[in-house]
Design a protein around this motif. Structure first.
Motif, mmCIF file in Angstrom:
data_model
loop_
_atom_site.group_PDB
_atom_site.id
_atom_site.type_symbol
_atom_site.label_atom_id
_atom_site.label_comp_id
_atom_site.label_asym_id
_atom_site.label_seq_id
_atom_site.Cartn_x
_atom_site.Cartn_y
_atom_site.Cartn_z
ATOM 1 N N THR A 60 -7.048 1.213 2.665
ATOM 2 C CA THR A 60 -8.044 2.151 3.199
ATOM 3 C C THR A 60 -8.128 2.103 4.725
ATOM 4 O OG1 THR A 60 -9.906 0.564 3.116
ATOM 5 C CG2 THR A 60 -9.407 1.793 1.092
ATOM 6 N N VAL A 61 -7.434 1.175 5.348
ATOM 7 C CA VAL A 61 -7.474 1.063 6.801
ATOM 8 C C VAL A 61 -6.822 2.296 7.417
ATOM 9 C CG1 VAL A 61 -6.686 -0.275 8.794
ATOM 10 C CG2 VAL A 61 -7.515 -1.454 6.750
ATOM 11 N N HIS A 62 -7.487 2.887 8.392
ATOM 12 C CA HIS A 62 -7.058 4.164 8.966
ATOM 13 C C HIS A 62 -5.843 3.990 9.870
ATOM 14 C CE1 HIS A 62 -7.340 8.241 10.431
ATOM 15 N NE2 HIS A 62 -7.379 7.801 11.679
ATOM 16 N N LEU A 63 -4.940 4.978 9.805
ATOM 17 C CA LEU A 63 -3.748 4.980 10.638
ATOM 18 C C LEU A 63 -3.579 6.369 11.239
ATOM 19 C CD1 LEU A 63 -1.425 2.752 11.085
ATOM 20 C CD2 LEU A 63 -0.029 4.290 9.722
ATOM 21 N N GLU A 64 -3.689 6.470 12.554
ATOM 22 C CA GLU A 64 -3.511 7.745 13.243
ATOM 23 C C GLU A 64 -2.047 8.188 13.166
ATOM 24 O OE1 GLU A 64 -5.429 9.862 14.949
ATOM 25 O OE2 GLU A 64 -7.360 8.808 14.786
ATOM 26 N N ASP A 65 -1.816 9.505 13.179
ATOM 27 C CA ASP A 65 -0.452 10.021 13.194
ATOM 28 C C ASP A 65 0.294 9.596 14.448
ATOM 29 O OD1 ASP A 65 -0.512 11.196 10.721
ATOM 30 O OD2 ASP A 65 -1.020 13.202 11.447
ATOM 31 N N ARG A 122 1.695 6.300 13.605
ATOM 32 C CA ARG A 122 2.836 6.503 12.696
ATOM 33 C C ARG A 122 4.069 6.937 13.483
ATOM 34 N NH1 ARG A 122 -1.221 8.811 9.297
ATOM 35 N NH2 ARG A 122 -1.509 7.615 7.368
ATOM 36 N N SER A 123 3.862 7.870 14.398
ATOM 37 C CA SER A 123 4.969 8.355 15.219
ATOM 38 C C SER A 123 5.564 7.226 16.055
ATOM 39 C CB SER A 123 4.485 9.486 16.127
ATOM 40 O OG SER A 123 5.501 9.877 17.023
ATOM 41 N N TYR A 124 4.703 6.364 16.580
ATOM 42 C CA TYR A 124 5.183 5.226 17.381
ATOM 43 C C TYR A 124 6.036 4.296 16.526
ATOM 44 C CZ TYR A 124 5.092 0.954 20.177
ATOM 45 O OH TYR A 124 5.460 -0.174 20.874
ATOM 46 N N ILE A 125 5.607 4.030 15.299
ATOM 47 C CA ILE A 125 6.382 3.167 14.402
ATOM 48 C C ILE A 125 7.758 3.776 14.145
ATOM 49 C CG2 ILE A 125 6.516 2.285 12.042
ATOM 50 C CD1 ILE A 125 3.448 2.035 12.098
ATOM 51 N N ALA A 145 10.134 0.697 8.462
ATOM 52 C CA ALA A 145 9.024 1.432 9.075
ATOM 53 C C ALA A 145 7.797 1.412 8.172
ATOM 54 C CB ALA A 145 9.450 2.868 9.371
ATOM 55 N N ILE A 146 8.017 1.594 6.866
ATOM 56 C CA ILE A 146 6.905 1.532 5.913
ATOM 57 C C ILE A 146 6.283 0.139 5.920
ATOM 58 C CG2 ILE A 146 6.290 1.656 3.464
ATOM 59 C CD1 ILE A 146 8.514 3.774 3.167
ATOM 60 N N GLY A 147 7.148 -0.890 5.943
ATOM 61 C CA GLY A 147 6.644 -2.260 5.975
ATOM 62 C C GLY A 147 5.825 -2.547 7.226
ATOM 63 N N LEU A 148 6.263 -2.016 8.367
ATOM 64 C CA LEU A 148 5.517 -2.224 9.607
ATOM 65 C C LEU A 148 4.152 -1.545 9.537
ATOM 66 C CD1 LEU A 148 5.683 -3.520 12.375
ATOM 67 C CD2 LEU A 148 6.884 -1.492 13.210
ATOM 68 N N MET A 149 4.108 -0.371 8.911
ATOM 69 C CA MET A 149 2.834 0.332 8.740
ATOM 70 C C MET A 149 1.889 -0.462 7.838
ATOM 71 S SD MET A 149 2.137 4.090 7.032
ATOM 72 C CE MET A 149 2.702 3.519 5.414
ATOM 73 N N VAL A 206 -5.733 0.918 12.746
ATOM 74 C CA VAL A 206 -4.579 0.224 13.313
ATOM 75 C C VAL A 206 -4.362 0.722 14.734
ATOM 76 C CG1 VAL A 206 -2.109 -0.268 13.063
ATOM 77 C CG2 VAL A 206 -3.539 0.070 11.026
ATOM 78 N N ASN A 207 -4.126 -0.178 15.663
ATOM 79 C CA ASN A 207 -3.785 0.236 17.018
ATOM 80 C C ASN A 207 -2.367 -0.202 17.376
ATOM 81 O OD1 ASN A 207 -3.887 -2.489 17.894
ATOM 82 N ND2 ASN A 207 -6.058 -2.330 18.421
#
Length: 319
Positions: free
Chosen positions: A218-223, A226-229, A251-255, A270-271
């Motif tokens: 449920t932790v929020h992740l800005e697009d 995501r783009s940075y990852i 990339a999925i694992g890093l997210m 996430v920052n």
């Protein structure tokens, strides 16, 4: 900080406190190991002998009131020794499935590189699918499920190197290294007082652990993050020193690791700094150096550092 965030941080700190009773002076590595657990991933501990790899894995297992098994990998270990198999029951005149040691919440795969590639593949298939297939029947492993594998990079005689495609199944690869002077003195003191992984009292049960893993999603992740990852991982695929860059699974694992890390810090989002902190542990083992780069003694950690320096970071997340 909301009540949910405070509760999560409290549980995380309880896990940290339990493991640090045994593993001294390695708070950062312990924290990342627990992040891997809460992200629903698997962990590879790679280091020289005697640095506490097995103790860390056993301490994490003891801190969670769930089932756990240890598999000592050897060259003669068979896939069925890991997964289990069908055994004929004379009284019922039928074959019955007997579970192998992989059926546990936390499985310690000790010295995984000493087993044959066929046995390694059996383990890694269960890691990916969360189930064992015998003939036409599938059996689910207990949930939550985590494999903590160890390997010794020094003694390579009689070992079977894990291919990059199999290394990619591990969310993180960590090295503990030797403790500093004071921490090593504490380790010796523990030996004298009988404190070890087996004496750790569980601080969570599997139901609570499952709730923590669910909360992480449920932790929020800005697009923009995501783009940075994606740009960070894509940058490794264009490096001339690499014949293989970080995959989409990386990339999925890093997210996912970023979400767990943010939750452990008491945040609901996430920052970029979270991603930068986790990148070395999540990315380095997914990169394959060219022979020329190996001769020049370039490390994948150096290349991750280059990517972090060159890829443009988005603006800070505002909440």
């Amino acid at each position: 900080m909301s009540d949910s965030e405070k509760m999560f941080v409290g549980w995380f700190e309880a896990l940290m406190g339990a493991v640090t009773q045994v593993i001294k002076g390695k708070e950062d590595q312990i924290g990342l190991s627990l992040v891997a657990l809460l992200a629903g991933g698997h962990l590879l501990l790679e280091d020289v002998p005697g640095t506490g790899k097995t103790s860390l894995a056993k301490s994490m297992s003891s801190a969670v009131r769930g089932s756990w098994n240890r598999i000592q990998f050897t060259p003669d270990l068979l896939p069925s020794d890991v997964t289990g198999g069908l055994i004929y029951n004379q009284s019922s005149s039928s074959f019955e499935f007997h579970q192998g040691p992989i059926f546990a919440n936390i499985v310690l795969a000790d010295e995984i590189n000493r087993a044959s590639p066929k046995t390694q593949s059996a383990l890694l298939q269960v890691m990916e699918e969360g189930q064992v297939s015998i003939d036409v029947t599938t059996y689910d492993v207990p949930q939550p499920f985590m494999v903590i594998a160890t390997q010794n990079p020094v003694e390579q005689e009689g070992t079977y190197r894990l291919p990059e495609a199999q290394l990619d199944r591990f969310l993180m690869r960590l090295s503990l290294g030797y403790p500093d002077h004071d921490a090593e003195v504490e380790v010796l003191r523990n030996v004298g007082t009988g404190v070890n992984a087996a004496t750790i009292e569980p601080v969570l049960d599997t139901k609570l652990l499952a709730k923590m893993i669910q909360y992480v999603q449920t932790v929020h992740l800005e697009d923009t993050v995501r783009s940075y990852i994606v740009r960070l991982c894509a940058a490794t695929r264009e490096m001339p020193e690499l014949s293989l860059g970080v995959s989409t699974r990386g990339a999925i694992g890093l997210m996912q690791a970023g979400r767990a890390f943010a939750a452990s810090q008491g945040r609901s989002y996430v920052n970029v700094d979270d991603i930068k902190t986790l990148a070395p542990a999540v990315m380095t083992h997914r990169m394959l150096l060219t022979p020329e780069a190996e001769l020049r003694r370039i490390s994948t950690a150096d290349l991750v550092g280059r990517a972090l320096d060159t890829v443009t970071t988005p603006d800070p997340v505002r909440v």
